[in-house]
Design a protein around this motif. Structure first.
Motif, short mmCIF file in Angstrom:
data_model
loop_
_atom_site.label_atom_id
_atom_site.label_comp_id
_atom_site.label_asym_id
_atom_site.label_seq_id
_atom_site.Cartn_x
_atom_site.Cartn_y
_atom_site.Cartn_z
N PRO A 69 0.83 -1.21 0.00
CA PRO A 69 0.00 0.00 0.00
C PRO A 69 0.86 1.26 0.00
O PRO A 69 1.95 1.28 0.58
N ASN A 70 0.35 2.30 -0.66
CA ASN A 70 1.10 3.55 -0.70
C ASN A 70 0.15 4.73 -0.82
O ASN A 70 -1.07 4.56 -0.92
N VAL A 71 0.72 5.91 -0.81
CA VAL A 71 -0.03 7.13 -1.10
C VAL A 71 0.65 7.85 -2.25
O VAL A 71 1.88 7.94 -2.30
N ALA A 72 -0.16 8.31 -3.20
CA ALA A 72 0.32 9.12 -4.32
C ALA A 72 -0.16 10.54 -4.08
O ALA A 72 -1.37 10.79 -3.96
N ILE A 73 0.79 11.48 -4.01
CA ILE A 73 0.50 12.84 -3.55
C ILE A 73 0.56 13.80 -4.72
O ILE A 73 1.58 13.92 -5.40
N TYR A 74 -0.56 14.50 -4.95
CA TYR A 74 -0.68 15.44 -6.06
C TYR A 74 -0.81 16.85 -5.49
O TYR A 74 -1.82 17.20 -4.90
N LYS A 121 -3.69 3.97 -1.92
CA LYS A 121 -3.76 2.64 -2.52
C LYS A 121 -3.68 1.64 -1.37
O LYS A 121 -2.60 1.24 -0.93
N TYR A 122 -4.86 1.28 -0.83
CA TYR A 122 -4.88 0.37 0.31
C TYR A 122 -4.93 -1.07 -0.18
O TYR A 122 -5.18 -1.36 -1.36
N ARG A 123 -4.70 -1.99 0.75
CA ARG A 123 -4.60 -3.40 0.39
C ARG A 123 -5.95 -4.00 -0.02
O ARG A 123 -6.93 -3.86 0.69
N VAL A 124 -5.95 -4.63 -1.18
CA VAL A 124 -7.10 -5.41 -1.65
C VAL A 124 -6.56 -6.65 -2.35
O VAL A 124 -5.47 -6.62 -2.91
N PRO A 125 -7.33 -7.75 -2.30
CA PRO A 125 -8.59 -7.91 -1.58
C PRO A 125 -8.39 -7.91 -0.07
O PRO A 125 -7.27 -8.07 0.42
N GLY A 126 -9.49 -7.71 0.67
CA GLY A 126 -9.42 -7.72 2.12
C GLY A 126 -8.83 -9.00 2.66
O GLY A 126 -9.07 -10.09 2.13
N ARG A 127 -8.02 -8.88 3.71
CA ARG A 127 -7.29 -10.04 4.23
C ARG A 127 -8.10 -10.90 5.18
O ARG A 127 -8.08 -12.12 5.11
N ASP A 128 -8.82 -10.28 6.10
CA ASP A 128 -9.57 -11.00 7.13
C ASP A 128 -10.97 -11.29 6.61
O ASP A 128 -11.75 -10.36 6.36
N PRO A 129 -11.35 -12.56 6.42
CA PRO A 129 -12.68 -12.86 5.88
C PRO A 129 -13.82 -12.38 6.77
O PRO A 129 -14.94 -12.17 6.29
N ASN A 130 -13.55 -12.22 8.06
CA ASN A 130 -14.59 -11.75 8.97
C ASN A 130 -14.62 -10.22 9.09
O ASN A 130 -15.61 -9.66 9.55
N LYS A 131 -13.53 -9.58 8.70
CA LYS A 131 -13.44 -8.11 8.72
C LYS A 131 -12.72 -7.67 7.45
O LYS A 131 -11.57 -7.25 7.49
N ARG A 132 -13.43 -7.76 6.35
CA ARG A 132 -12.79 -7.47 5.07
C ARG A 132 -12.32 -6.03 4.97
O ARG A 132 -11.45 -5.70 4.17
N TRP A 133 -12.86 -5.17 5.81
CA TRP A 133 -12.53 -3.75 5.82
C TRP A 133 -11.27 -3.44 6.61
O TRP A 133 -10.73 -2.33 6.51
N LEU A 134 -10.76 -4.40 7.40
CA LEU A 134 -9.73 -4.09 8.38
C LEU A 134 -8.43 -3.57 7.74
O LEU A 134 -7.86 -2.57 8.21
N ALA A 135 -7.94 -4.23 6.69
CA ALA A 135 -6.69 -3.78 6.06
C ALA A 135 -6.82 -2.36 5.53
O ALA A 135 -5.90 -1.55 5.66
N SER A 136 -7.98 -2.04 4.96
CA SER A 136 -8.18 -0.69 4.42
C SER A 136 -8.18 0.34 5.54
O SER A 136 -7.65 1.46 5.37
N VAL A 137 -8.75 -0.02 6.67
CA VAL A 137 -8.80 0.91 7.81
C VAL A 137 -7.41 1.12 8.40
O VAL A 137 -7.02 2.25 8.71
N GLN A 138 -6.66 0.05 8.55
CA GLN A 138 -5.29 0.19 9.03
C GLN A 138 -4.48 1.09 8.12
O GLN A 138 -3.75 1.99 8.57
N ASP A 139 -4.61 0.87 6.81
CA ASP A 139 -3.89 1.69 5.85
C ASP A 139 -4.36 3.13 5.88
O ASP A 139 -3.56 4.06 5.73
N GLY A 140 -5.66 3.35 6.08
CA GLY A 140 -6.19 4.70 6.15
C GLY A 140 -5.71 5.46 7.37
O GLY A 140 -5.31 6.63 7.27
N GLN A 141 -5.74 4.81 8.53
CA GLN A 141 -5.25 5.47 9.74
C GLN A 141 -3.77 5.80 9.61
O GLN A 141 -3.32 6.90 9.97
N ARG A 142 -3.01 4.86 9.07
CA ARG A 142 -1.58 5.08 8.87
C ARG A 142 -1.33 6.23 7.90
O ARG A 142 -0.42 7.05 8.12
#
Length: 297
Positions: A69-74, A121-142
């Motif tokens: 995951p990364n961030v592209a800054i414009y 650019k957060y991680r997809v597909p979601g890693r945790d089948p029970n919390k598919r949103w978790l990786a995106s949230v971790q990447d967003g907070q970071r």
């Protein structure tokens, strides 16, 4: 020239290819492996084929198998730079990222109004089948902590960093704005920097996240939804009511029709004028003027 004409011109320029757009500054989010990420994936790829569904008559990049995951800054032109920055989280059902429709095209619009656009650019597909949103949230907070921690380097105000997310990208948006706990163990000095945004804009995305604390400390919200967007309009309305009861500054636009996943691409439906409304909202909050004139949180 109206804002919608300007937006249409920006989208035409983007469709002409990368040679017509300034290259962004790209930062990896994590110094090593992201938290809890032990899934082996193939190379990152755009899975949209020749017959892929079009939006406003144009194809959409549907990026998947994102492991780094990364961030592209414009950055906007210095002459109009407001010092405000927005992290942009594309949607895609935690399976893909609609990377142009809900990412780079949004950054182009923000640049045009003097705002630094940060495409997540957060991680997809979601890693945790029970919390598919978790990786995106971790990447967003970071991402918010990283941008705020490097605010001086980027030339942005640390108290003018927002986040907006489309559809599934609403998860990192709402979890960063409404949940006080960081959902991963700190890895370096940037994780000592607060991740809560100074404003938030979930677009065609709603609902109250797990562990939310909705009170007067929450940042201002801007939300857009259509009545015919299945049950999502009810989720957004419930979130609005909770924010209203807590006394949080909130603006909600509900359009009669438009469905889901339109991004910023102009059509003949009124809902696609929503960027004008968000620009008005940001201006009223003082986010589009000089940084020193912005209200303090």
């Amino acid at each position: 020239m109206t804002s919608r004409i300007v937006l249409a011109s920006l989208l035409v320029a983007l469709s002409a290819g990368p040679a017509h757009a300034a290259e962004p500054l790209v930062w990896d989010l994590w110094p090593g492996q992201p938290p809890g990420d032990d899934v082996a994936l193939g190379p990152e790829r755009d899975r949209t084929g020749p017959e892929g569904r079009l939006v406003a008559g144009r194809r959409v990049i549907r990026l998947t198998d994102v492991s780094v995951p990364n961030v592209a800054i414009y950055k906007p032109e210095a002459s109009i730079d407001t010092g405000t920055a927005v992290v942009i989280a594309p949607g895609g059902g935690h399976t893909i990222l609609a990377y142009d429709l809900e990412g780079t095209e949004v950054a182009a619009w923000l640049k045009s109004i003097g705002v630094t656009g940060v495409v997540l650019k957060y991680r997809v597909p979601g890693r945790d089948p029970n919390k598919r949103w978790l990786a995106s949230v971790q990447d967003g907070q970071r991402a918010i902590s990283l941008i705020r921690g490097r605010a001086k380097q980027l030339g942005v105000a640390p108290d003018r960093i927002g986040i907006m997310g489309f559809s599934a990208g609403g998860s990192p948006t709402r979890y960063s704005a409404l949940v006080k706990a960081r959902l991963y163990d700190p890895v370096d000095e940037y994780d000592r920097v607060p991740f809560r945004p100074d404003f938030a804009a979930p677009i065609y995305s709603g609902g109250i996240p797990e562990g939310a604390t909705i009170d007067g400390t929450c940042p201002p919200f801007f939300m857009v939804i259509t009545h015919d967007d299945r049950e999502r309009s009810l989720d957004v309305a419930e979130l609005y009511i909770a924010l209203k009861k807590a006394g949080v500054s909130t603006e909600l636009h509900i359009y009669e029709s438009g469905g889901h996943g339109y991004g910023l691409r102009p059509t003949d439906l009124p809902v696609t004028s929503w960027p004008d409304r968000m620009e008005d909202w940001m201006r009223r909050l003082g986010l589009l003027g000089p940084a020193e004139a912005a209200p303090q949180p």
